[in-house]
Design an enzyme around this catalytic site. Sequence first.
Site, PDB file in Angstrom:
ATOM      1  N   GLY A 263     -25.788 -21.148 -28.785  1.00 44.67           N
ATOM      2  CA  GLY A 263     -25.148 -20.536 -29.784  1.00 44.67           C
ATOM      3  C   GLY A 263     -25.529 -19.293 -29.927  1.00 44.67           C
TER       4      GLY A 263
ATOM      5  CB  VAL B 207     -31.975  -3.374 -20.092  1.00 45.96           C
ATOM      6  CG1 VAL B 207     -31.484  -2.407 -19.008  1.00 45.96           C
ATOM      7  CG2 VAL B 207     -31.275  -4.812 -19.653  1.00 45.96           C
TER       8      VAL B 207
ATOM      9  NE  ARG C 228     -23.051 -25.207 -28.373  1.00 45.33           N
ATOM     10  CZ  ARG C 228     -24.185 -24.672 -29.277  1.00 45.33           C
ATOM     11  NH1 ARG C 228     -25.281 -24.579 -28.542  1.00 45.33           N
ATOM     12  NH2 ARG C 228     -24.266 -24.220 -30.223  1.00 45.33           N
TER      13      ARG C 228
ATOM     14  CG  ASP D 275     -33.328 -27.639 -28.505  1.00 40.99           C
ATOM     15  OD1 ASP D 275     -32.339 -27.085 -28.508  1.00 40.99           O
ATOM     16  OD2 ASP D 275     -33.680 -28.693 -28.985  1.00 40.99           O
TER      17      ASP D 275
ATOM     18  CB  THR E  62     -31.276 -20.963 -32.044  1.00 38.22           C
ATOM     19  OG1 THR E  62     -30.523 -21.697 -33.019  1.00 38.22           O
ATOM     20  CG2 THR E  62     -32.707 -21.190 -32.023  1.00 38.22           C
TER      21      THR E  62
ATOM     22  CG  ASP F 163     -29.596 -23.917 -35.321  1.00 39.12           C
ATOM     23  OD1 ASP F 163     -28.850 -23.446 -36.235  1.00 39.12           O
ATOM     24  OD2 ASP F 163     -29.213 -24.801 -34.584  1.00 39.12           O
TER      25      ASP F 163
ATOM     26  CG  ASP G  70     -33.789 -25.739 -33.976  1.00 36.85           C
ATOM     27  OD1 ASP G  70     -33.846 -24.516 -33.189  1.00 36.85           O
ATOM     28  OD2 ASP G  70     -33.184 -26.405 -33.445  1.00 36.85           O
TER      29      ASP G  70
ATOM     30  NE  ARG H 114     -25.750 -19.535 -58.928  1.00 38.17           N
ATOM     31  CZ  ARG H 114     -26.254 -20.699 -59.080  1.00 38.17           C
ATOM     32  NH1 ARG H 114     -25.629 -21.752 -59.974  1.00 38.17           N
ATOM     33  NH2 ARG H 114     -27.543 -21.163 -58.549  1.00 38.17           N
TER      34      ARG H 114
ATOM     35  CG  MET I  86     -23.407 -23.619 -39.009  1.00 42.04           C
ATOM     36  SD  MET I  86     -23.411 -22.548 -37.496  1.00 42.04           S
ATOM     37  CE  MET I  86     -21.700 -23.055 -37.093  1.00 42.04           C
TER      38      MET I  86
ATOM     39  NE  ARG J  15     -27.682 -27.824 -32.074  1.00 43.17           N
ATOM     40  CZ  ARG J  15     -26.309 -27.627 -31.558  1.00 43.17           C
ATOM     41  NH1 ARG J  15     -25.864 -28.903 -31.126  1.00 43.17           N
ATOM     42  NH2 ARG J  15     -25.902 -26.514 -31.074  1.00 43.17           N
TER      43      ARG J  15
ATOM     44  N   GLY K  79     -31.148 -19.561 -55.425  1.00 39.35           N
ATOM     45  CA  GLY K  79     -31.423 -20.303 -56.616  1.00 39.35           C
ATOM     46  C   GLY K  79     -30.697 -21.275 -56.923  1.00 39.35           C
ATOM     47  CB  ALA K  80     -28.900 -23.965 -54.280  1.00 42.01           C
TER      48      ALA K  80
ATOM     49  CD  GLU L  17     -24.369 -27.688 -38.764  1.00 42.95           C
ATOM     50  OE1 GLU L  17     -22.956 -27.523 -38.540  1.00 42.95           O
ATOM     51  OE2 GLU L  17     -25.109 -26.993 -37.948  1.00 42.95           O
TER      52      GLU L  17
ATOM     53  NE  ARG M  14     -23.185 -19.297 -33.068  1.00 46.61           N
ATOM     54  CZ  ARG M  14     -22.637 -20.518 -32.425  1.00 46.61           C
ATOM     55  NH1 ARG M  14     -22.747 -21.536 -33.108  1.00 46.61           N
ATOM     56  NH2 ARG M  14     -21.686 -20.196 -31.664  1.00 46.61           N
TER      57      ARG M  14
HETATM   58  O1  F6P Z   1     -27.418 -24.065 -32.684  1.00 44.05           O
HETATM   59  C1  F6P Z   1     -26.718 -23.102 -33.307  1.00 44.05           C
HETATM   60  C2  F6P Z   1     -25.543 -23.725 -34.093  1.00 44.05           C
HETATM   61  O2  F6P Z   1     -24.726 -22.485 -34.710  1.00 44.05           O
HETATM   62  C3  F6P Z   1     -25.951 -24.700 -35.014  1.00 44.05           C
HETATM   63  O3  F6P Z   1     -26.371 -24.475 -36.326  1.00 44.05           O
HETATM   64  C4  F6P Z   1     -24.519 -25.433 -35.100  1.00 44.05           C
HETATM   65  O4  F6P Z   1     -24.750 -26.898 -35.446  1.00 44.05           O
HETATM   66  C5  F6P Z   1     -23.840 -25.433 -33.683  1.00 44.05           C
HETATM   67  O5  F6P Z   1     -24.532 -23.995 -33.132  1.00 44.05           O
HETATM   68  C6  F6P Z   1     -22.542 -25.045 -33.366  1.00 44.05           C
HETATM   69  O6  F6P Z   1     -22.132 -24.982 -32.361  1.00 44.05           O
HETATM   70  P1  F6P Z   1     -20.875 -24.539 -31.723  1.00 44.05           P
HETATM   71  O7  F6P Z   1     -20.513 -23.041 -31.999  1.00 44.05           O
HETATM   72  O8  F6P Z   1     -20.695 -24.778 -30.354  1.00 44.05           O
HETATM   73  O9  F6P Z   1     -19.655 -25.422 -32.466  1.00 44.05           O
END
Ligand code: F6P
Length: 332
Positions: free
Chosen positions: A11, A24, A72, A103, A126, A128, A130, A155, A170, A172, A186-187, A229, A261
């Site tokens: 992603g 570069v 990917r 990862d 990323t 995420d 993570d 809101r 998002m 993942r 402030g959800a 998600e 993204r």
């Molecule tokens: O890893 C980044 C991410 O945006 C995740 O948050 C999400 O689950 C996934 O990629 C979505 O992937 P794609 O764009 O391949 O559907």
Amino acid sequence: MKKVALLTSGGDAPGMNAAIRAIVLSCEYKNLSCFGFYHGYNGLIEDHLLPLSSQLVNAEIKNGGTLLKSARCPAMMTDTGVKQACNTLLKHEIDALIVIGGDGSFHGLLAIKAHWHGQVIGLPGTIDNDLYGCDKTIGFATAVNTATQAIDKIRDTANAFDRVFIVEVMGRHSGHIAFQVGLSCGAESIFSFENYSNEKHDIILEDLIEKIQKQQLNRHASYLIVLAENLWPGSANALQEQLKSQGNIESAICILGHTQRGGDPVPEDRVLATQLGLKAVDALIKGEDKVMLGLSASQLTKTDLNKAVSINKPVSDELVNAHKGPLTHYLK
Ligand code: F6P
């Protein structure tokens, strides 16, 4: 070491271009040739190479997406794919490969390392956040900012109607975005992997319905639910139906999706990406190999790639617990 190659994979994340630029510029400064492969690992497998120069990348610091494109690449899960990728590196006499990604992308890098003698370095890219071994990944701050701005707008309209909104973000399988965004907006409720489990589904739903009903009856106010998600069985639609059928609560859904993204990277991501890009070239010159670079408490960190892909980085308990007590007591 004379020839450095790089690619962006998985992603895309805002700030990837800033990292490419820094790598570069640093290569040029240190008299190293620098090449990019297009479309992630596909570019390696299909030998799609682009010589990179400061002229080409200098203005890219402010742009989202990735000028090298991303993908990917299921072929990297096969021996044939990995060997083809290695052959391309050998053919062009590349000495070192830098991959900016998450990862999955680092698994690819480890697979290459098993068949190729060159140095490999990973940079955490990323939205995420993570990846173990760094406080923040490149792109996370921008994604949080984008989602926060979107939810602030939601809101306003939610307030005008005293409406309940379910906003899916998002991440993942990790809740870094959900908690950071939920707190910053402030959800009233945040649901993510850290505070939800299937076993507790019914209790969580009952508690949510009670809070929304109280909020609407007592205060005539909007109610925002930030939902990670891939969490709620049946997704946001199922939650919406359950609120209606079990609590007679109407709600609206907004899935922020890929908006998180895109967009220009915020300064924090530009600076992080620039620092890591510069450090990646320094690390290669020092002979570092098979590591992911990151920043933790403003200090450069080097994490073995095997650890980076295998150790989980949970959302801190402090952040998860911050959404209890003082911030939500009025909902009871
Ligand atoms: O890893 C980044 C991410 O945006 C995740 O948050 C999400 O689950 C996934 O990629 C979505 O992937 P794609 O764009 O391949 O559907």
